[in-house]
Design a protein around this motif. Structure first.
Motif, PDB file in Angstrom:
ATOM      1  N   GLU A   1       4.598  -7.841   8.606  1.00 16.69           N
ATOM      2  CA  GLU A   1       3.893  -8.020   9.884  1.00 16.69           C
ATOM      3  C   GLU A   1       4.000  -9.494  10.216  1.00 16.69           C
ATOM      4  O   GLU A   1       3.255 -10.455   9.645  1.00 16.69           O
ATOM      5  CB  GLU A   1       2.299  -7.491   9.833  1.00 16.69           C
ATOM      6  N   ASP A   2       4.470  -9.883  11.603  1.00 18.65           N
ATOM      7  CA  ASP A   2       4.261 -11.329  11.983  1.00 18.65           C
ATOM      8  C   ASP A   2       4.672 -12.226  10.904  1.00 18.65           C
ATOM      9  O   ASP A   2       3.902 -13.263  10.645  1.00 18.65           O
ATOM     10  CB  ASP A   2       2.948 -11.625  12.646  1.00 18.65           C
TER      11      ASP A   2
ATOM     12  N   ASN B   1       1.425  -8.047  16.092  1.00 16.55           N
ATOM     13  CA  ASN B   1       0.194  -7.969  17.138  1.00 16.55           C
ATOM     14  C   ASN B   1       0.279  -9.462  17.708  1.00 16.55           C
ATOM     15  O   ASN B   1      -0.812  -9.740  18.089  1.00 16.55           O
ATOM     16  CB  ASN B   1      -1.045  -7.429  16.388  1.00 16.55           C
TER      17      ASN B   1
ATOM     18  N   LYS C   1      -3.677  -9.217   4.257  1.00 10.00           N
ATOM     19  CA  LYS C   1      -3.657 -10.274   5.176  1.00 10.00           C
ATOM     20  C   LYS C   1      -3.090 -11.458   4.454  1.00 10.00           C
ATOM     21  O   LYS C   1      -3.938 -11.969   3.253  1.00 10.00           O
ATOM     22  CB  LYS C   1      -5.062 -10.648   5.712  1.00 10.00           C
TER      23      LYS C   1
ATOM     24  N   ASP D   1       0.772  -9.465   6.001  1.00 14.89           N
ATOM     25  CA  ASP D   1       0.758 -10.132   7.206  1.00 14.89           C
ATOM     26  C   ASP D   1       0.323 -11.622   7.497  1.00 14.89           C
ATOM     27  O   ASP D   1      -1.084 -11.762   7.252  1.00 14.89           O
ATOM     28  CB  ASP D   1      -0.278  -9.288   8.181  1.00 14.89           C
TER      29      ASP D   1
ATOM     30  N   ASN E   1       0.363 -13.691   9.906  1.00 15.56           N
ATOM     31  CA  ASN E   1       0.037 -14.099  11.132  1.00 15.56           C
ATOM     32  C   ASN E   1       0.944 -15.624  11.562  1.00 15.56           C
ATOM     33  O   ASN E   1       0.519 -16.309  12.103  1.00 15.56           O
ATOM     34  CB  ASN E   1      -1.623 -14.689  11.137  1.00 15.56           C
TER      35      ASN E   1
ATOM     36  N   LYS F   1      -2.747  -2.856   3.813  1.00 17.80           N
ATOM     37  CA  LYS F   1      -2.085  -4.131   4.368  1.00 17.80           C
ATOM     38  C   LYS F   1      -2.951  -5.321   3.907  1.00 17.80           C
ATOM     39  O   LYS F   1      -4.294  -5.392   3.700  1.00 17.80           O
ATOM     40  CB  LYS F   1      -2.261  -3.844   5.870  1.00 17.80           C
TER      41      LYS F   1
HETATM   42 MG   LIG Z   1      -1.212  -9.056  12.413  1.00 18.42          MG
END
Ligand SMILES: [Mg+2]
Ligand SMILES: O=C([O-])C(=O)C[C@H](O)[C@@H](O)C(=O)[O-]
Length: 440
Positions: A262-263, A285, A209, A237, A239, A207
């Protein structure tokens, strides 16, 4: 008969909580970048110990920012006299005693902006989670049973984790010293970091970020990972940093290599709009972090995988309840991680071992944490952690380490007691402010 009654009354008394200890600590954290800024050199965590009348100590861990400490103190004061078996009662007790100290919380996104809504209920559950885990640890130790057995039993002997890659600097700005990882600011750096994760821990999925650089730079990094690790599951991801069109652009560019996005964007409306126009599954999340958010998000098919965090869902039993809700609606479940230490990783591994349909490798920041409060650090082998069958969580507190990290918290002038990635970024860039979303 008399013997049985005597045994059960002795056991019940023995399981009564006599004392609760709270230890806020500061843990070293590397200069990992995200859309808000960069991690500070130290990050707060809270360690909870419950001690039974028989002298058994159970341990738990949760977020350690100021908002969690006051309600944790209220709960700690109210707990003595209750049994470690009274797990359901913890929630009612927390409702009763914590609310005064939660008055300041509101429905804004959390301070870091990375973990979805931040309201009193979610903070309260994050606090309760540490007490629930500590009670389960004590109960397991009292009966010689591992925590997974108290949750109904493990359905797997090991839990798979994924490599959590970050863009990062070689050192914290200011007087920071470089660690062994070095900088990762371009595709080659990200691939080198992934290679090291794979070689050291055996992780098979990755993953990244994101939300740090313009989307095309992050697309290039994922493409480089796909080339270096063909066929491996990849995730990105940011965020919630992207608009709906940007999210769809990235999904289109990476649809052949992503396990999930992810998001990509913020909020149920935007996630639903993205999900409606791509086949790339969306994980979160941030969009679904409380039960209140479930009905709308699931009805609109805004998320396909919930990354549960046992802290903010209220502990291990509540995580299993969430798993049931997800199963009912055909939504996948995996697990999110923030900066966590060995106690929380053990708790997460126990609950993950009991969830039947865990189809994705869980997240863990653990390899980035060089400090811990347990005597023997967890070791990933083949990207997995073996589920402990030792009583309780199967970890032992290292009191010297705990004391040293607490001392650091005591000596801090307040700079690091609240996680603030934007403040850390301002050390390097005084004009930095938390970027508004969508950032791209
Ligand atoms: Mg996340
Ligand atoms: O998956 C996530 O969104 C996270 O793990 C949130 C974290 O706060 C992460 O972004 C971080 O620590 O920078």
């Amino acid at each position: 008969m008399k013997c049985i009654l005597e045994y059960s009354s002795r056991m019940n008394t023995a399981l009564v909580i006599e004392d609760v200890r709270l230890t806020p600590i500061l843990v070293a954290d590397p200069p990992l970048l995200n859309t808000q800024g960069v991690h500070q050199p130290y990050t707060p965590r809270l360690i909870v110990e419950v001690v039974t009348r028989d002298g058994i100590t159970g341990v738990g861990e949760t977020y350690g920012d100021g908002a969690y400490l006051e309600p944790a103190r209220s709960l700690a004061e109210a707990l003595p006299g209750r049994a470690v078996t009274d797990l359901n009662g913890l929630f009612a007790l927390a409702d009763e005693v914590c609310d005064g100290s939660l008055a300041a919380a509101d429905d804004r996104v959390d301070a870091g902006g990375l973990r979805g809504v931040r309201n009193a209920g979610k903070i309260r559950l994050s606090v309760v989670s540490a007490f629930e885990v500590a009670c389960l640890d004590a109960l397991g130790k009292a009966h010689g049973l591992p925590v997974h057995a108290l949750l109904g039993g493990k359905v797997r002997d090991s839990v798979e984790y994924s490599a959590y890659l970050f863009y990062r600097w070689a050192a914290h700005p200011g007087p920071g010293e470089a660690d062994a990882w070095g900088a990762a600011l371009d595709p080659a750096g990200v691939v080198a970091q992934a290679r090291r994760f794979a070689d050291t821990y055996g992780f098979g999925s990755f993953k990244l970020k994101g939300g740090v650089f313009e989307p095309d730079r992050e697309i290039a990094a994922i493409r480089a990972l796909a080339e270096a690790f063909p066929g491996r599951p990849l995730r990105l991801d940011p965020n919630g940093a992207w608009s709906v069109p940007t999210s769809l652009y990235v999904a289109g560019q990476l649809k052949d290599v992503l396990e999930y996005l992810e998001d990509p964007t913020s909020g149920t409306d935007n996630m639903a709009a993205v999900a409606a126009c791509t086949d790339v599954p969306l994980a979160t999340n941030m969009c679904v972090t409380t039960l209140a958010e479930v009905p709308e998000a699931f009805a609109r098919d805004a998320v396909q995988i919930v990354l549960s965090d046992h802290h903010y869902w209220g502990g291990l039993h509540r995580t299993r309840e969430l798993a049931g809700v997800c199963r009912t609606f055909g939504v996948g479940l995996s697990m999110h991680s923030n900066t966590h230490l060995g106690i929380s990783l053990a708790a997460m591994t126990h609950v993950a071992a009991t969830v039947p349909d865990l189809a994705y490798a869980c997240d863990s920041h653990y390899p980035w944490q060089t400090e811990d409060v347990i005597t023997e650090r967890h070791t990933f082998t083949g990207g997995r952690l073996t589920v402990s069958d030792a009583p309780g969580l199967g970890v032992a507190l290292d009191r010297d380490r705990l004391a040293a990290l607490h001392r650091r918290w005591l000596e801090d002038d307040g700079t690091y007691r609240e996680r603030d990635d934007a403040a850390a970024m301002r050390v390097a860039d005084p004009d930095w402010t938390t970027p508004a979303v969508p950032r791209w």
